[in-house]
Write a protein that holds these residues in place. Structure first.
Motif, PDB file in Angstrom:
ATOM      1  N   VAL A 219      34.423  41.334  38.223  1.00 15.53           N
ATOM      2  CA  VAL A 219      34.532  41.186  39.744  1.00 15.53           C
ATOM      3  C   VAL A 219      35.595  40.314  39.880  1.00 15.53           C
ATOM      4  O   VAL A 219      35.731  39.473  39.107  1.00 15.53           O
ATOM      5  N   GLU A 220      36.225  40.341  40.987  1.00 21.88           N
ATOM      6  CA  GLU A 220      36.908  39.574  41.454  1.00 21.88           C
ATOM      7  C   GLU A 220      36.159  38.483  42.025  1.00 21.88           C
ATOM      8  O   GLU A 220      35.045  38.149  42.307  1.00 21.88           O
ATOM      9  N   SER A 221      37.042  36.824  41.876  1.00 20.95           N
ATOM     10  CA  SER A 221      36.240  35.831  42.292  1.00 20.95           C
ATOM     11  C   SER A 221      37.312  34.971  43.399  1.00 20.95           C
ATOM     12  O   SER A 221      38.243  34.333  42.900  1.00 20.95           O
ATOM     13  N   PRO A 222      36.598  34.971  44.464  1.00 19.74           N
ATOM     14  CA  PRO A 222      35.362  35.359  45.212  1.00 19.74           C
ATOM     15  C   PRO A 222      35.503  36.894  45.432  1.00 19.74           C
ATOM     16  O   PRO A 222      36.768  37.449  45.412  1.00 19.74           O
ATOM     17  N   THR A 223      34.345  37.338  45.835  1.00 26.54           N
ATOM     18  CA  THR A 223      34.349  38.669  46.197  1.00 26.54           C
ATOM     19  C   THR A 223      33.231  39.161  47.163  1.00 26.54           C
ATOM     20  O   THR A 223      32.506  38.241  47.300  1.00 26.54           O
ATOM     21  N   TYR A 224      33.194  40.526  47.531  1.00 25.43           N
ATOM     22  CA  TYR A 224      32.189  40.941  48.548  1.00 25.43           C
ATOM     23  C   TYR A 224      30.626  40.522  48.064  1.00 25.43           C
ATOM     24  O   TYR A 224      30.249  41.193  46.995  1.00 25.43           O
ATOM     25  N   PRO A 225      29.848  39.983  48.636  1.00 29.84           N
ATOM     26  CA  PRO A 225      28.705  39.734  48.281  1.00 29.84           C
ATOM     27  C   PRO A 225      27.586  40.806  48.098  1.00 29.84           C
ATOM     28  O   PRO A 225      26.663  40.970  47.298  1.00 29.84           O
ATOM     29  N   GLY A 226      27.904  41.893  49.135  1.00 32.23           N
ATOM     30  CA  GLY A 226      27.133  43.094  48.761  1.00 32.23           C
ATOM     31  C   GLY A 226      27.408  43.926  47.504  1.00 32.23           C
ATOM     32  O   GLY A 226      26.377  44.516  46.939  1.00 32.23           O
ATOM     33  N   MET A 227      28.607  44.042  47.052  1.00 31.54           N
ATOM     34  CA  MET A 227      29.103  44.383  45.764  1.00 31.54           C
ATOM     35  C   MET A 227      28.104  43.731  44.550  1.00 31.54           C
ATOM     36  O   MET A 227      27.691  44.193  43.466  1.00 31.54           O
ATOM     37  N   LEU A 228      28.119  42.208  44.746  1.00 29.98           N
ATOM     38  CA  LEU A 228      27.253  41.405  43.730  1.00 29.98           C
ATOM     39  C   LEU A 228      25.789  41.925  43.695  1.00 29.98           C
ATOM     40  O   LEU A 228      25.169  42.100  42.786  1.00 29.98           O
TER      41      LEU A 228
END
Length: 487
Positions: A202-211
């Protein structure tokens, strides 16, 4: 907005009056309420519907509204403590516990208290939503022949064709699935591509919903840093080699939260690296339609330049319309498409046909391009206002990248700042902001805030919100200094 406030005010007044009637007693007629409170019949109807939902009144067609009879006392609460054992019984055998932390998602969905400036929202303010066009589209859709019949499980052919044209390249309607919004599409995709316990880049930072989706599925998010030009290809290649991952989730256009756009020279590298690793790239193209007025031509979706089926494309109409207009798209090539289709059918059957018909009516109407142009101009204006106010009032907050699309800014806080304390103080000061911590799948390199400029009423509210944030920042600094001095 004015009508919504009228409904709320009428509901408040009627709640106080209901107690004057005995159970089963008849309330004044709708016409009498219209004349007495000087509101529209629609407002009265909605207010009575709200009171009915609360169990205070009962409406009977042709007879009127009556005070509801007292409810039967609730049964004593049972003992649910056994569930703690049941829900955790399998945790010891799971490679990655399937815990669900929805705090990052709820932060963008929760409505702040009245009077609070909403810099935390993830959707367009109602004044920016095409409410009239959506209402007209839904009305026309409901009258279409067969509008309430069962649709094809893949989605209406005309809507799939429209999505395929928007993606471009050689993508066809046969390679498109209509989904119930982007979040649903991401959930289906991660379930299809990675078994529980597997790593997912995952990209960092990224969308919390995807995490949250990944962790709920028992997957292990592995961060790959991004800069203003998007994900770093050398670090992506290193991550694939180190983990053996077979999935990389990215947002190449106006990345959430940084606003980065994947640079032209990196696009081919990302596809090549994933292809050599035998991995899929999940392209979350979530805000392509929220481009700002001063942007140049946009890069095509990665899926348009991918002949080998590396990319699984996810898109949605939601961000450009309304949080309740949940119509999205999945596009993929090869055997993975059938797996995506099978999982979606098992989980949701299909997206309701009236909603798909309404989407077709909306995007095919003259109101659609007018709406996109209007939003494009307004988002640029709001972005420029927020950027100028931050530089004037909070110059110590670093803004490394000003995006030309999307709806938010990503700020790096000075070293030593407690972002959680600042967010809490800001809320007390009357402005809701989003802490940066939920956007990182591992330890963050610094404290951050994400500020949305789309969920507020206008530029005046942006100016006031930044002023309140300045006050909160000053209070946090004073409190921190006092705590240090007392040691």
């Amino acid at each position: 907005m004015q009508q919504s406030s009228s409904v709320a005010e009428l509901v408040k007044q009627l709640r106080q009056e209901v107690n004057r009637y005995s159970p089963g007693g008849k309330l004044p007629s709708s016409r009498a309420l219209v004349e007495r409170f000087r509101v529209s019949p629609v407002t009265v109807s909605r207010a009575l519907a709200q009171l009915s939902a609360e169990g205070l009144v009962v409406t009977r067609p042709g007879a009127g509204a009556f005070r509801a009879r007292p409810r039967t006392p609730a049964a004593p609460a049972g003992d649910t403590s056994w569930q703690e054992v049941a829900l955790s019984a399998d945790a010891a055998t799971e490679l990655v516990p399937r815990t669900v932390d929805a705090s990052g998602v709820l932060a963008t969905l929760a409505a702040p208290p009245a009077g609070v400036v909403e810099f935390s929202g993830g959707y367009l303010h109602p004044s920016l939503q095409p409410e009239r066009a959506m209402g007209a589209a839904l009305s026309r859709a409901g009258r279409r022949p067969g509008a309430w019949s069962r649709p094809p499980v893949e989605g209406l052919t005309e809507l799939r064709e429209w999505f395929a044209r928007g993606i471009g390249g050689a993508i066809t309607a046969a390679e498109v699935l209509v989904t119930a919004g982007g979040q649903s599409a991401l959930t289906t995709t991660l379930r299809a591509l990675a078994p529980p316990g597997a790593p997912v880049l995952v990209e960092s930072p990224t969308y919390p919903g995807m995490l949250a989706i990944a962790r709920a599925a028992g997957l292990r998010p592995v961060p790959v840093p991004v800069d203003p030009d998007g994900v770093k290809p050398d670090l992506l290649a290193d991550a694939f080699r180190a983990t053996g991952a077979r999935v990389f989730v990215c947002q190449p256009l106006f990345q959430n939260p940084t606003g980065a756009v994947l640079a032209p020279e990196r696009r081919g590298a990302v596809l090549r690296i994933a292809r050599e690793a035998g991995a899929f790239v999940v392209e979350d193209d979530f805000v392509r339609r929220l481009v700002h007025e001063d942007a140049g031509p946009l890069p095509r979706p990665l899926a348009a330049d991918d002949p080998d089926g590396v990319v699984v494309h996810v898109g949605s109409l939601t961000k450009a319309t309304s949080p309740s207009f949940r119509v999205g798209v999945l596009a993929a090539r090869g055997p993975v498409l059938e797996r995506l289709r099978a999982i979606q059918v098992v989980e949701t059957f299909f997206v309701p046909r009236p909603l798909q018909e309404a989407a077709l009516e909306l995007v095919g109407s003259p109101a659609w391009p007018r709406h996109l142009r209007s939003v494009s101009a307004e988002l640029r204006n709001r972005r420029d206002t927020m950027t100028a106010e931050l530089r004037l009032r909070l110059p110590e907050l670093a803004l490394p990248h000003v995006p030309y699309g999307g709806y938010h800014l990503w700020l790096r806080l000075p070293e030593g700042t407690d972002e959680s304390a600042l967010a809490a103080t800001a809320l007390r000061a009357g402005v809701a902001v989003t802490s940066g911590r939920p956007y990182f799948s591992a330890e963050p390199p610094a404290a951050h805030l994400r500020l949305s400029f789309a969920a507020v009423a206008g530029t005046e509210e942006i100016t006031e919100g930044v002023r309140r944030l300045r006050a909160a920042r000053d209070e946090t600094l004073t409190t921190g200094s006092a705590a240090v001095s007392s040691r």
